[in-house]
Design an enzyme around this catalytic site. Structure first.
Site, PDB file in Angstrom:
ATOM      1  CB  SER A 243      19.358  27.377  26.364  1.00 59.32           C
ATOM      2  OG  SER A 243      18.781  27.061  27.606  1.00 59.32           O
TER       3      SER A 243
ATOM      4  CG  MET B 185      12.755  15.788  28.668  1.00 63.75           C
ATOM      5  SD  MET B 185      12.557  16.664  30.228  1.00 63.75           S
ATOM      6  CE  MET B 185      10.825  16.428  30.468  1.00 63.75           C
TER       7      MET B 185
ATOM      8  CG  HIS C 249      15.041  20.693  39.228  1.00 64.69           C
ATOM      9  ND1 HIS C 249      14.317  19.866  38.399  1.00 64.69           N
ATOM     10  CD2 HIS C 249      14.162  21.243  40.101  1.00 64.69           C
ATOM     11  CE1 HIS C 249      13.041  19.912  38.760  1.00 64.69           C
ATOM     12  NE2 HIS C 249      12.919  20.730  39.793  1.00 64.69           N
TER      13      HIS C 249
ATOM     14  CG  ASP D  29      20.401  10.778  44.723  1.00 63.08           C
ATOM     15  OD1 ASP D  29      19.468  10.963  43.899  1.00 63.08           O
ATOM     16  OD2 ASP D  29      20.301  11.088  45.927  1.00 63.08           O
TER      17      ASP D  29
ATOM     18  N   GLY E 217      17.538   8.934  43.113  1.00 66.32           N
ATOM     19  CA  GLY E 217      16.198   9.517  43.240  1.00 66.32           C
ATOM     20  C   GLY E 217      15.911  10.571  42.184  1.00 66.32           C
TER      21      GLY E 217
ATOM     22  CG  ASP F  84      14.878  16.591  39.792  1.00 62.92           C
ATOM     23  OD1 ASP F  84      15.774  16.415  38.955  1.00 62.92           O
ATOM     24  OD2 ASP F  84      13.691  16.761  39.472  1.00 62.92           O
TER      25      ASP F  84
ATOM     26  CD  GLU G  72      17.530  26.511  34.250  1.00 60.59           C
ATOM     27  OE1 GLU G  72      17.968  25.658  33.472  1.00 60.59           O
ATOM     28  OE2 GLU G  72      16.305  26.712  34.396  1.00 60.59           O
TER      29      GLU G  72
END
Ligand code: GRF
Length: 201
Positions: free
Chosen positions: A13, A90, A109, A141, A143, A145, A174
């Site tokens: 979406s 994912m 996120h 980056d 890491g 999130d 979002e």
């Protein structure tokens, strides 16, 4: 003009909201490809119906995460991609991939980062008992999130919220902030100073 790839693994979406915003606002963005890492992901059919070329690159066809990342980076670079939007992809991209596209990868996120990074952010928020949650668009980056934050939007957590009802309300936001962040990037209005992202007028 940005040459954008959207990486997605699921329903797509956010991918649709980005594609529609680029068309509607006539943004200087060429959407070169939608790439997934899941066979039969619904985002593939959605990309087809929007006329965006879609591709599937499966982790099982590579011997390590590093090789997968390398193949993905090379595939994207061959297509002339210079900017990437992660939209429910994912897969945690490794440091080398990130360094090849540094400052050019965005992610959405479903929480107010730095709270609740990682999987099932809405479930984490409900379990913790926060009264306000929301969503975050950030640069990616090395890491999880953890990159510099571009935009955030809040969503109240209601007494009888379930993971589904909260997720649904967050998703509405979002679909507002991700296209807006892409627009700011495409118009050259984002300046990054360390962790601070300044939005130019
Ligand atoms: C969204 O909640 C997004 O915030 C998260 O993954 C979900 C993807 O949903 N990263 P969709 O596939 O864009 O509908």
């Amino acid at each position: 003009m940005l040459n954008l790839a959207i990486l997605a693994s699921g329903r797509g979406s956010n991918m649709v909201s980005l594609v529609e915003a680029v068309k509607k606002k006539d943004l200087p963005v060429k959407i070169v490809a939608v790439v997934t890492n899941k066979i039969g992901a619904p985002c593939l059919d959605k990309a087809d119906s929007l006329g965006i070329p879609s591709y599937c690159l499966l982790p099982k066809d590579f011997s390590s995460r590093f090789e997968y990342d390398q193949a993905l980076a090379e595939f994207l670079l061959e297509k002339g991609v210079d900017t990437i939007c992660l939209a429910g992809f994912m897969w945690l991209l490794g440091a080398e991939f990130v360094s090849r596209f540094r400052g050019r990868i965005l992610n959405i996120h479903p929480s107010l980062l730095p709270a609740f990074p990682g999987l099932e952010a809405q479930k984490q928020a409900l379990s913790y008992g926060v009264k306000i949650s929301g969503c975050t668009v950030h640069f990616v980056d090395e890491g999880l999130d953890s990159g510099p934050i571009i935009l955030q939007e809040t969503v109240p957590v209601l007494t009888f919220d379930t993971v589904e009802s909260l997720s649904e309300r967050i998703l509405v936001k979002e679909h507002e902030i991700y296209p807006r962040a892409l627009e700011l990037l495409a118009l050259g209005k984002l300046k990054v100073f360390g962790r601070q992202v300044e939005i130019m007028k």
